[in-house]
Motif scaffolding. Sequence first.
Motif, PDB file in Angstrom:
ATOM      1  N   HIS A   9     -21.349 -37.560  69.420  1.00  0.00           N
ATOM      2  CA  HIS A   9     -21.240 -38.627  68.420  1.00  0.00           C
ATOM      3  C   HIS A   9     -22.105 -38.328  67.195  1.00  0.00           C
ATOM      4  O   HIS A   9     -21.656 -38.482  66.059  1.00  0.00           O
ATOM      5  CB  HIS A   9     -21.659 -39.952  69.075  1.00  0.00           C
ATOM      6  N   LEU A  10     -23.321 -37.902  67.423  1.00  0.00           N
ATOM      7  CA  LEU A  10     -24.207 -37.570  66.307  1.00  0.00           C
ATOM      8  C   LEU A  10     -23.701 -36.360  65.520  1.00  0.00           C
ATOM      9  O   LEU A  10     -23.767 -36.344  64.283  1.00  0.00           O
ATOM     10  CB  LEU A  10     -25.624 -37.323  66.813  1.00  0.00           C
ATOM     11  N   LEU A  11     -23.200 -35.349  66.220  1.00  0.00           N
ATOM     12  CA  LEU A  11     -22.634 -34.185  65.523  1.00  0.00           C
ATOM     13  C   LEU A  11     -21.403 -34.570  64.706  1.00  0.00           C
ATOM     14  O   LEU A  11     -21.208 -34.088  63.581  1.00  0.00           O
ATOM     15  CB  LEU A  11     -22.300 -33.084  66.524  1.00  0.00           C
ATOM     16  N   LEU A  12     -20.573 -35.455  65.252  1.00  0.00           N
ATOM     17  CA  LEU A  12     -19.410 -35.930  64.506  1.00  0.00           C
ATOM     18  C   LEU A  12     -19.835 -36.698  63.257  1.00  0.00           C
ATOM     19  O   LEU A  12     -19.239 -36.549  62.190  1.00  0.00           O
ATOM     20  CB  LEU A  12     -18.536 -36.819  65.393  1.00  0.00           C
ATOM     21  N   ALA A  13     -20.873 -37.506  63.394  1.00  0.00           N
ATOM     22  CA  ALA A  13     -21.342 -38.279  62.252  1.00  0.00           C
ATOM     23  C   ALA A  13     -21.847 -37.365  61.138  1.00  0.00           C
ATOM     24  O   ALA A  13     -21.507 -37.550  59.962  1.00  0.00           O
ATOM     25  CB  ALA A  13     -22.439 -39.254  62.686  1.00  0.00           C
ATOM     26  N   LEU A  14     -22.643 -36.373  61.506  1.00  0.00           N
ATOM     27  CA  LEU A  14     -23.168 -35.455  60.491  1.00  0.00           C
ATOM     28  C   LEU A  14     -22.053 -34.631  59.854  1.00  0.00           C
ATOM     29  O   LEU A  14     -22.044 -34.403  58.636  1.00  0.00           O
ATOM     30  CB  LEU A  14     -24.224 -34.544  61.119  1.00  0.00           C
ATOM     31  N   THR A  15     -21.097 -34.195  60.662  1.00  0.00           N
ATOM     32  CA  THR A  15     -19.971 -33.426  60.128  1.00  0.00           C
ATOM     33  C   THR A  15     -19.106 -34.294  59.215  1.00  0.00           C
ATOM     34  O   THR A  15     -18.657 -33.838  58.158  1.00  0.00           O
ATOM     35  CB  THR A  15     -19.133 -32.851  61.274  1.00  0.00           C
ATOM     36  N   LEU A  52      -8.839 -33.400  57.857  1.00  0.00           N
ATOM     37  CA  LEU A  52     -10.038 -33.197  58.665  1.00  0.00           C
ATOM     38  C   LEU A  52     -10.892 -34.463  58.694  1.00  0.00           C
ATOM     39  O   LEU A  52     -11.467 -34.816  59.729  1.00  0.00           O
ATOM     40  CB  LEU A  52     -10.848 -32.001  58.127  1.00  0.00           C
ATOM     41  N   THR A  53     -10.954 -35.160  57.564  1.00  0.00           N
ATOM     42  CA  THR A  53     -11.707 -36.410  57.509  1.00  0.00           C
ATOM     43  C   THR A  53     -11.108 -37.442  58.447  1.00  0.00           C
ATOM     44  O   THR A  53     -11.830 -38.129  59.180  1.00  0.00           O
ATOM     45  CB  THR A  53     -11.722 -36.954  56.068  1.00  0.00           C
ATOM     46  N   TRP A  54      -9.771 -37.549  58.454  1.00  0.00           N
ATOM     47  CA  TRP A  54      -9.120 -38.489  59.356  1.00  0.00           C
ATOM     48  C   TRP A  54      -9.364 -38.128  60.818  1.00  0.00           C
ATOM     49  O   TRP A  54      -9.629 -38.999  61.651  1.00  0.00           O
ATOM     50  CB  TRP A  54      -7.616 -38.524  59.083  1.00  0.00           C
ATOM     51  N   ILE A  55      -9.287 -36.854  61.140  1.00  0.00           N
ATOM     52  CA  ILE A  55      -9.509 -36.413  62.528  1.00  0.00           C
ATOM     53  C   ILE A  55     -10.939 -36.722  62.957  1.00  0.00           C
ATOM     54  O   ILE A  55     -11.175 -37.244  64.050  1.00  0.00           O
ATOM     55  CB  ILE A  55      -9.182 -34.916  62.669  1.00  0.00           C
ATOM     56  N   ALA A  59     -12.180 -39.387  65.869  1.00  0.00           N
ATOM     57  CA  ALA A  59     -13.054 -38.930  66.957  1.00  0.00           C
ATOM     58  C   ALA A  59     -14.360 -39.717  66.969  1.00  0.00           C
ATOM     59  O   ALA A  59     -14.882 -40.053  68.041  1.00  0.00           O
ATOM     60  CB  ALA A  59     -13.328 -37.438  66.808  1.00  0.00           C
ATOM     61  N   PHE A  60     -14.885 -40.061  65.793  1.00  0.00           N
ATOM     62  CA  PHE A  60     -16.121 -40.840  65.707  1.00  0.00           C
ATOM     63  C   PHE A  60     -15.913 -42.230  66.304  1.00  0.00           C
ATOM     64  O   PHE A  60     -16.753 -42.732  67.062  1.00  0.00           O
ATOM     65  CB  PHE A  60     -16.565 -40.942  64.245  1.00  0.00           C
ATOM     66  N   ILE A  61     -14.789 -42.858  65.986  1.00  0.00           N
ATOM     67  CA  ILE A  61     -14.496 -44.183  66.543  1.00  0.00           C
ATOM     68  C   ILE A  61     -14.299 -44.094  68.051  1.00  0.00           C
ATOM     69  O   ILE A  61     -14.751 -44.967  68.806  1.00  0.00           O
ATOM     70  CB  ILE A  61     -13.270 -44.791  65.836  1.00  0.00           C
ATOM     71  N   ALA A  62     -13.649 -43.030  68.516  1.00  0.00           N
ATOM     72  CA  ALA A  62     -13.436 -42.863  69.960  1.00  0.00           C
ATOM     73  C   ALA A  62     -14.758 -42.695  70.701  1.00  0.00           C
ATOM     74  O   ALA A  62     -14.954 -43.291  71.771  1.00  0.00           O
ATOM     75  CB  ALA A  62     -12.527 -41.663  70.213  1.00  0.00           C
TER      76      ALA A  62
END
Length: 120
Positions: A9-15, A52-55, A59-62
């Motif tokens: 989750h944290l990696l997704l947020a930073l990305t 990529l932003t949508w993906i 994933a962040f919401i999931a």
Amino acid sequence: MQNVVLIVHLLLALTLIGVVLMQRSEGGGLGIGGGDGSANAGRPPLTAMAKLTWILAIAFIATSLTLTVIAAQQSASSSVLDRLGTPTAPSAPDAPALPLSDSLLPPPASDDTLAPPPAD
């Protein structure tokens, strides 16, 4: 399990932050410029960065929902308010005792225990 999902989750947020900051500003956020007023002026096709932003956002919401479900499963069956009545740690012996009265009003005038000594 929760730690792995939290790290993802944290990696997704930073990305996601990085991808959003790398995108080109289109200038149409506040209705300023960018439109020629023609009827055929629809939305442009999505770029690779937009996809990529949508993906990443999905994933962040999931992962957010997954963390919520994991936390709900690991929580206690009682409420925090239910546990307030039970003492968790012994009180210090030198701590002054609280008054037994349930009233939040000041003490009556006849109670002079806390009054300063009279001036002579």
